[in-house]
Design a protein around this motif. Structure first.
Motif: not given
Lengths: 288, 584
Positions: B323-340
């Motif tokens: 097993l290898e545990i490493t913090p990932g350099l990432d972000v989860t996000y819910t995006a809005f399409n601002m064209e709307n």
């Protein structure tokens, strides 16, 4: 004018009395009736209106509080199964109707008019039936986009060929019968001959086909769910079984169990009922 | 008699064939990997997702790469002889290209033999990335950075065919082996783009020969080759026979010293790579547990059985799994399409953020292994202020309801049903249902729309979405890579799939990214990060940790955020594999 000739009971009346007198068929009829009634109660909001409510911890085991356990969001699996009954019954009805409309419509036209009309329709259904069913289903679901309507339509549009073939053959047989010739002699129009005279004589096939399409639609929904093309945002048995393929990894079997059980009873009941209806409605088997 | 002879002949040839096959299998080192999503294809300029990037990096290469065994990450030359010479004003980068590196053999070259790469190939590849007609998804990495390139792009966009022979001031092949970039303005992040799949070198002849089918005919300089790609469920790469002399590194950071066993050996180390495309968690997990896959993540539903007290379960330890545990350099996000225009309503976005229960999201989908994201920049990248708490981050239903009313939709009344786009796996669907449920609490109605991964991405690029869920993994260790997700000029088909365009943010962003790494730049990054957080440009979810399981026979693997070309360093111990497989 009075007559002392005793009128024989109509085909449907006698069929009903035959089904009621057979225990197994009667049970199947009652089971189907219960599912339809539950679906009706759900649709008017009497049952399972709060299916989205959290009632227990995530993946809580079956207990007296939550009969069939809870799902990932702590919603009662029992209530979800009830709510999904509405989806299933609606799916069965809509799909069977679409299939009946297209299948019977084209079958009658082909059988009645023959010639070029027949050739075109036969070519068309041969082509449709030569495409593997599941591929066609996926393709239609992709074109129409995801969602409940597209699942209904895609299943309806892929399940009419069998009925079309049967109706075509049956209409071909009927169009030369005396009663049609009599109608012809009286100057009846084509539409009158088809709808008023021939249709009632082949309608038993529609009913039998309805029961078959109904349960195959419910089963097809499960396959679509596995392919990620099914109803989203509301519970469906297919969706629950799709969830279960992940959850079984953590020992959560109750969604699979509940959805499969619910499916099992209605599919079995429809099969038994379909069989009984065929026996009861087929004029050739009458009196046997 | 005759029949008997034929029968014996058939049997003996079957035995011969199967015998040969077995013998070959025993000696061949085969690496079995999985991709949890379909691969869009093998065109470097379209490699904007992790999964395609990883596959492309098996075949194509760039000027630079990340050192496999150095942490913090270190850029080193790959197709360049050395790191570039940078002029005093910081604007001109001069590279010497490695001599004798050849493209893989392909029918596109005279006699089917791959030719040597030249500086002009890099000029062509960069221009191809910039060409408006190729509709690259990676133009954002060079947009505005190279002198004269934007002008070249704009000019040629209006012409019926792009003129690749036209010179660009900032992009020159000085001679056969010397390549020079001149930047429009100082940009410390420019160097990172040369290690990204977007700038990998391609051959003009190959692009010309295959045209639109180029995406399915990869011809690079890399360690592996693939004659053609056909969207099947399995991709099999074989060693590139003309791969140059490249060796396994001899140095490593202290924490990676144990991976020096193959130091100095010629790369690549395994003969064949099989990538299985398996979208669903369970089949992937089962395949790993049967020893048919060498590396995997842990599906959320198997986490409790696989990991106990942050340690591997006994059953897996017995199989030799690591097993290898490493913090990932990432972000989860819910995006809005601002064209709307609907999403220009800041209070609406804030209300939705306040309604979303991030802790529960972490518990249900990540087994509480992720860290809550307050904004876009992950911990470990300068610009992330560990003390900062986003005032709008949920769950805070009272605040959410209040904000929704202030947005003009009390109780959700008057707000149309919003479409939420997600990829079509079961886990994504469950994630979608979770979002729907969270929003339902304040009366915001959500309709879930699922699509296969490539189609989902295409919808984002075409701006054909309303709200959608995604994760961003760092391409390089600089906050700019996260902040650019909201930089106006990077709108779709660029990385800014939110199509957020705020002139003030754009200006501040441009100022910050032109600065060299310094406390002043970090302060600017922090300010921008907080600005995005409070604007709630997206619903920032979590920074994930990666829990990776490796088979005991796999050698040299460690989790790396940036080394997409890692497969060339991996090795398989066939003897150990045979031994360990007895426990499966």
């Amino acid at each position: 004018m009075q007559s002392n000739v005793k009128q024989s009971p109509s085909l449907f009346k006698s069929a009903l009395s035959r089904i009621v007198s057979d225990k197994l068929s009667l049970i199947a009829l009652i089971v189907v009736g219960i599912y339809f009634f539950v679906a009706f109660l759900v649709s008017i909001g009497v049952l399972a209106a709060d299916w989205g409510k959290e009632v227990a911890a995530s993946y809580a085991e079956p207990s007296s509080l939550v009969w069939f356990g809870a799902d990932i969001f702590g919603r009662s699996v029992f209530v979800k199964v009830i709510k999904a009954t509405e989806t299933a019954v609606m799916l069965g009805i809509v799909v069977s109707m679409i299939s009946m409309f297209i299948g019977a419509g084209l079958g009658m036209l082909a059988g009645f008019f023959g010639g070029l009309v027949d050739e075109i329709i036969v070519w068309f259904y041969t082509t449709v039936s030569s495409i593997p069913g599941i591929m066609l289903l996926v393709a239609i679901a992709f074109i129409l986009g995801k969602g409940t309507t597209s699942v209904f339509l895609s299943l309806g549009l892929t399940s009419w060929v069998g009925l079309c073939r049967i109706i075509r053959a049956e209409v071909m047989k009927h169009k030369d019968r005396e009663y049609v010739q009599a109608a012809n002699a009286l100057g009846a129009s084509n539409s009158r001959k088809l709808l008023k005279h021939i249709l009632p004589n082949v309608s038993h096939l529609l009913i039998i086909n309805f029961t078959q399409t109904f349960d195959s639609a419910i089963k097809a929904e499960v396959i679509l769910s596995f392919l990620g093309l099914s109803v989203v945002g509301r519970p469906s048995w297919g969706g629950m079984i799709d969830d279960a393929k992940l959850e079984l990894g953590r020992g959560v079997w109750w969604q699979l169990g509940a959805a499969t059980m619910a499916m099992f009873f209605i599919v079995l009941a429809f099969n038994v009922l379909g069989d009984a209806l065929r026996d009861a409605l087929d004029p050739k088997l009458k009196g046997k | 008699m005759k029949m008997r002879n034929i029968f014996l002949l058939v049997i003996s040839s079957i035995m011969l064939v199967s015998g040969c096959a077995k013998k070959r299998d025993a000696n061949e080192r085969v690496l079995n990997l999985v991709s949890p999503a379909e691969i869009k294809g093998f065109d470097p300029i379209q490699a904007d997702d992790l999964y395609s990037g990883r596959e492309i990096s098996k075949i194509y290469e760039g000027l630079l790469q990340y050192h496999w065994l150095k942490i913090p990450y270190e850029l080193i030359p790959n197709l360049a002889e050395a790191m570039p010479e940078v002029s005093k004003d910081g604007l001109t980068y001069t590279f010497k290209i490695l001599k004798g590196v050849k493209f893989q053999d392909d029918a596109a070259f005279p006699g089917g033999k791959g030719r040597e790469i030249e500086a002009s190939d890099f000029v062509y590849s960069v221009k191809r990335l910039a060409d408006a007609k190729t509709v690259s998804t990676g133009w954002w990495v060079l947009d505005g950075k190279i002198k004269g390139l934007n002008e070249w792009r704009d000019r040629n966009a209006k012409l019926p065919t792009t003129n690749y022979d036209e010179d660009v001031v900032g992009l020159k092949a000085v001679d056969k082996y010397t390549l020079q970039f001149t930047l429009a303005k100082i940009n410390p992040q420019f160097i990172y783009s040369l290690a990204m799949p977007f700038t990998y070198v391609v051959a003009k002849e190959v692009v010309a020969k295959y045209g639109k089918e180029f995406i399915n005919h990869p011809v690079g300089t890399g360690p592996y080759s693939l004659p053609s790609f056909d969207q099947s469920k399995q991709i099999t790469y074989t060693k590139n026979p003309t791969f140059r002399e490249k060796f396994y590194p001899k140095e490593a950071s202290p924490q990676l010293q144990h991976l020096l066993g193959d130091a100095g050996k010629k790369l690549p180390l395994v003969d064949k790579i099989v990538v299985h495309i398996i979208k669903e968690d369970q089949p992937r997990w089962l395949k790993f547990n049967k020893g048919e896959v060498d590396i995997t993540g842990i599906p959320k539903d198997n986490f409790a059985t696989a990991i106990k007290d942050n340690k591997l379960s006994e059953e897996l330890v017995k199989k030799g799994i690591v097993l290898e545990i490493t913090p990932g350099l990432d972000v989860t996000y819910t995006a809005f399409n601002m064209e709307n225009k609907l999403f220009h309503n800041k209070k609406l976005r804030q209300a939705m953020y306040a309604a979303f229960d991030n802790k529960k999201d972490n518990a249900l989908f990540y087994n509480n292994t992720a860290f809550p994201a307050q904004s876009v920049i992950p911990p470990g990248v300068s610009g992330n202020d560990p003390k900062y708490i986003n005032p709008f981050k949920g769950p805070n239903l009272d605040l959410a309801k209040k904000l929704l009313a202030e947005a003009g939709y009390p109780g959700g009344v008057g707000l149309p049903e919003l479409k939420y786009d997600i990829p079509d796996s079961t886990t994504s669907r469950q994630g979608g249902e979770f979002f729907q449920k969270q929003m339902d609490q304040i009366g915001v109605k959500i309709k879930i729309v699922t699509s296969p991964w490539p189609e989902f991405q295409a919808k984002v690029k075409k701006k054909a979405v309303e709200i959608y869920g995604l994760a961003w993994m760092a391409d390089y260790p600089d906050a700019e890579n996260f902040l650019q997700l909201f930089y106006g000029p990077n709108k779709s088909p660029g990385a800014n799939g939110s199509n957020y365009d705020n002139p003030e943010f754009n200006k501040q962003f441009e100022d910050a990214v032109s600065m060299q790494d310094s406390p002043a730049r970090t302060a600017k990054y922090e300010k921008l990060n907080k600005f995005l957080a409070e604007e709630v440009v997206s619903l920032f979810g979590l920074h994930r940790q990666s829990y990776t399981l490796e088979q005991g026979w796999l050698k040299n693997y460690h989790n790396s955020d940036f080394s997409h070309d890692y497969v060339q360093y991996l090795n398989i111990d066939n003897a150990k594999k045979a031994e360990l497989l007895k426990n499966f």
